[in-house]
Motif scaffolding. Sequence first.
Motif, PDB file in Angstrom:
ATOM      1  N   LEU A  24     -17.820  -5.054   5.998  1.00 27.28           N
ATOM      2  CA  LEU A  24     -17.060  -4.162   6.872  1.00 27.28           C
ATOM      3  C   LEU A  24     -17.936  -3.142   7.592  1.00 27.28           C
ATOM      4  O   LEU A  24     -17.586  -2.667   8.679  1.00 27.28           O
ATOM      5  CB  LEU A  24     -15.991  -3.438   6.050  1.00 27.28           C
ATOM      6  CG  LEU A  24     -14.881  -2.715   6.797  1.00 27.28           C
ATOM      7  CD1 LEU A  24     -14.057  -3.691   7.631  1.00 27.28           C
ATOM      8  CD2 LEU A  24     -13.977  -1.977   5.818  1.00 27.28           C
ATOM      9  N   ALA A  62     -13.461  -5.740  -1.257  1.00 24.97           N
ATOM     10  CA  ALA A  62     -13.064  -6.164   0.090  1.00 24.97           C
ATOM     11  C   ALA A  62     -14.105  -5.764   1.124  1.00 24.97           C
ATOM     12  O   ALA A  62     -14.412  -6.529   2.051  1.00 24.97           O
ATOM     13  CB  ALA A  62     -11.700  -5.565   0.436  1.00 24.97           C
ATOM     14  N   LEU A  89     -15.709 -14.213   7.911  1.00 26.86           N
ATOM     15  CA  LEU A  89     -14.996 -14.399   6.645  1.00 26.86           C
ATOM     16  C   LEU A  89     -14.580 -15.858   6.472  1.00 26.86           C
ATOM     17  O   LEU A  89     -14.716 -16.434   5.383  1.00 26.86           O
ATOM     18  CB  LEU A  89     -13.762 -13.510   6.607  1.00 26.86           C
ATOM     19  CG  LEU A  89     -13.881 -12.152   5.940  1.00 26.86           C
ATOM     20  CD1 LEU A  89     -12.599 -11.353   6.145  1.00 26.86           C
ATOM     21  CD2 LEU A  89     -14.172 -12.303   4.455  1.00 26.86           C
ATOM     22  N   SER A 141     -16.287  -8.689   3.220  1.00 27.85           N
ATOM     23  CA  SER A 141     -16.110  -8.770   4.674  1.00 27.85           C
ATOM     24  C   SER A 141     -17.279  -8.197   5.457  1.00 27.85           C
ATOM     25  O   SER A 141     -17.318  -8.345   6.686  1.00 27.85           O
ATOM     26  CB  SER A 141     -14.842  -8.021   5.078  1.00 27.85           C
ATOM     27  OG  SER A 141     -14.956  -6.642   4.753  1.00 27.85           O
ATOM     28  N   PHE A 157      -6.892 -10.048   4.669  1.00 28.92           N
ATOM     29  CA  PHE A 157      -7.428  -9.568   5.943  1.00 28.92           C
ATOM     30  C   PHE A 157      -6.633 -10.209   7.070  1.00 28.92           C
ATOM     31  O   PHE A 157      -6.452 -11.426   7.094  1.00 28.92           O
ATOM     32  CB  PHE A 157      -8.907  -9.952   6.087  1.00 28.92           C
ATOM     33  CG  PHE A 157      -9.806  -9.397   5.027  1.00 28.92           C
ATOM     34  CD1 PHE A 157     -10.549  -8.253   5.257  1.00 28.92           C
ATOM     35  CD2 PHE A 157      -9.900 -10.015   3.785  1.00 28.92           C
ATOM     36  CE1 PHE A 157     -11.388  -7.735   4.276  1.00 28.92           C
ATOM     37  CE2 PHE A 157     -10.731  -9.512   2.802  1.00 28.92           C
ATOM     38  CZ  PHE A 157     -11.472  -8.364   3.041  1.00 28.92           C
ATOM     39  N   ILE A 162      -6.307  -4.430   6.213  1.00 30.60           N
ATOM     40  CA  ILE A 162      -6.749  -4.953   4.923  1.00 30.60           C
ATOM     41  C   ILE A 162      -5.710  -4.542   3.891  1.00 30.60           C
ATOM     42  O   ILE A 162      -5.454  -3.352   3.686  1.00 30.60           O
ATOM     43  CB  ILE A 162      -8.143  -4.420   4.540  1.00 30.60           C
ATOM     44  CG1 ILE A 162      -9.161  -4.720   5.643  1.00 30.60           C
ATOM     45  CG2 ILE A 162      -8.602  -5.038   3.219  1.00 30.60           C
ATOM     46  CD1 ILE A 162     -10.560  -4.184   5.367  1.00 30.60           C
ATOM     47  N   LEU A 218     -15.732 -10.514  12.809  1.00 29.33           N
ATOM     48  CA  LEU A 218     -15.590 -10.257  11.375  1.00 29.33           C
ATOM     49  C   LEU A 218     -14.705 -11.322  10.726  1.00 29.33           C
ATOM     50  O   LEU A 218     -15.029 -11.857   9.654  1.00 29.33           O
ATOM     51  CB  LEU A 218     -14.998  -8.867  11.150  1.00 29.33           C
ATOM     52  CG  LEU A 218     -14.861  -8.418   9.687  1.00 29.33           C
ATOM     53  CD1 LEU A 218     -15.174  -6.934   9.522  1.00 29.33           C
ATOM     54  CD2 LEU A 218     -13.447  -8.703   9.152  1.00 29.33           C
ATOM     55  N   MET A 219     -13.584 -11.646  11.369  1.00 29.49           N
ATOM     56  CA  MET A 219     -12.674 -12.650  10.803  1.00 29.49           C
ATOM     57  C   MET A 219     -13.321 -14.040  10.784  1.00 29.49           C
ATOM     58  O   MET A 219     -13.173 -14.789   9.809  1.00 29.49           O
ATOM     59  CB  MET A 219     -11.368 -12.679  11.592  1.00 29.49           C
ATOM     60  CG  MET A 219     -10.531 -11.415  11.464  1.00 29.49           C
ATOM     61  SD  MET A 219      -9.914 -11.116   9.799  1.00 29.49           S
ATOM     62  CE  MET A 219      -8.635 -12.371   9.676  1.00 29.49           C
TER      63      MET A 219
END
Length: 542
Positions: free
Chosen positions: A530, A524, A432, A528, A483, A497, A428-429
């Motif tokens: 999420l 957010a 981003l 992302s 994040f 977050i 996920l990071m």
Amino acid sequence: MTVRTLQAGPFEGQKPGTSGLRKKTRVFMEPGYLECFVQAIFNSIGGAKDKTFVVGGDGRYFNREAVQIILKIAAANGAAKVIVGQDGLLSTPAVSNLIRQRNADGGLVLSASHNPGGIDEDFGLKYNVSNGGPAPEAITEEIFSQTKTIDSYRIFEASDLDLSTLGMKGIGSTTVEIVDPVADYAALMEQLFDFAKVRDLFESGFTMRFDAMHAVTGPYAKAILEGELGAAAGTVLNAQPSVDFGGGHPDPNPVWAKQLVDLVMSADAPDFAAASDGDGDRNMILGKGIYVTPSDSLAVLAANAHLAPGYAKGLAGVARSMPTSTAADRVAEALGIDHYETPTGWKFFGNLLDAGMVTLCGEESAGTGSNHVREKDGLWAVLLWLNILAETRQSVKDIMASHWKRFGRNYYSRHDYEAIPAEDANALMDGLRGKLPDLPGKSFSGLTISSCDDFAYLDPVDGSRSLRQGIRILFEGGARAVFRLSGTGTVGATLRIYLENLETEESKLFRDTQDALASVIQAAREISELERLGRSEPNVIT
């Protein structure tokens, strides 16, 4: 008594994080595990010979045994002196204070801070340097390097010392001084704050509750609040330190200190309430009918610190961690002083404090402190609040209302997604980071992105650079989403977050926080992606 060299190690994964090494207690209890890590610390600082150290911890499970092991390893490595808290107890800010007062070479702090304790829960150990603060990255990297090749440790074969009695003892040629864990710290607090004025506040009928959460701050709060300041007996709740924190989670936030929050929201609410964490370096501030976010608390303390004797001459500057709201920046600008944004981790404040560039520091994760020590300090923050309340004779709610009207309100919340598989969190990071160049100018949930980056910090004192410290998404109008993967958990990864929305319109200063942040929360999630984590809601909202 003899010194033995025992074969052990290396052990995988002994990399110190922002707050030292944290693992499950049973891992630290494995034969040789703690011993090798302690030996690696001594090896990384050029040895312990003829040096003085401070040792103590928060009293969690394995604390007593770990202290005895450290004393014997320090003696075997030739330490001149070890100063240890009675029964092995010392709060983290008290360790920092003793290092500074006694001109010690460093200190070993046994704690996993706000993490739960017990044989099946968490334990930790970190090294603090001679300024009283956490070891900088150059030292923690050297410690980690040592752990990867270590194959033995030196230890004295000796009986355990009786740590319940104050005074001088010894192991071989090493002097062990057992000290009252509270006395030196309490004396420092009396220098900083107007104890007489706070006593007058309590004598006027002012009521308070302090939840020590069965952690190390209990004895400190009893001695200072009920002893020195005259607060009513019973003001300090859960005051007896426990190896498992009474079966609770010693994290001072609205989730884990819910009973205290419920109390201040009830008809029987005290005028003021606070809580501290496992090792005494964090705090939560509440008033009758109100919870004060750590970000707001830092801003209020910055705006009012001059009311306490120790800060009457004003502040040199203010520093906050990057995820912390920008509320303190607005205060600093109004006061005409410098403000700094650092990575998460108290060690990053150390250079600024030592250089005299800042006086107050704070992190959104309930950590606030000043130049009196080189750690965040939960009880110190509570005492500064009490000094402000004693001077102004306003309620907490009135102080917050006045502050927001003057500076605006930074609505703020942190959403934690815990125990995520590490590969999913990293994916996920990384996703981003890949989007960052194309995000400025795009809109999500009615918010337009003005800028974004993967935060990097250039230390203005020593020129060191820290990269990849968290992803910042800044929206037009002062809203932010940040994040970051936390380094304080022991299972999987925790995605944090941080959500912020600046409001300056007076009619909108008293809304529900989550409602005020609704558009930022949704933006957010969209940015992302999420939903890929399979989590519909965060585990913890603070």
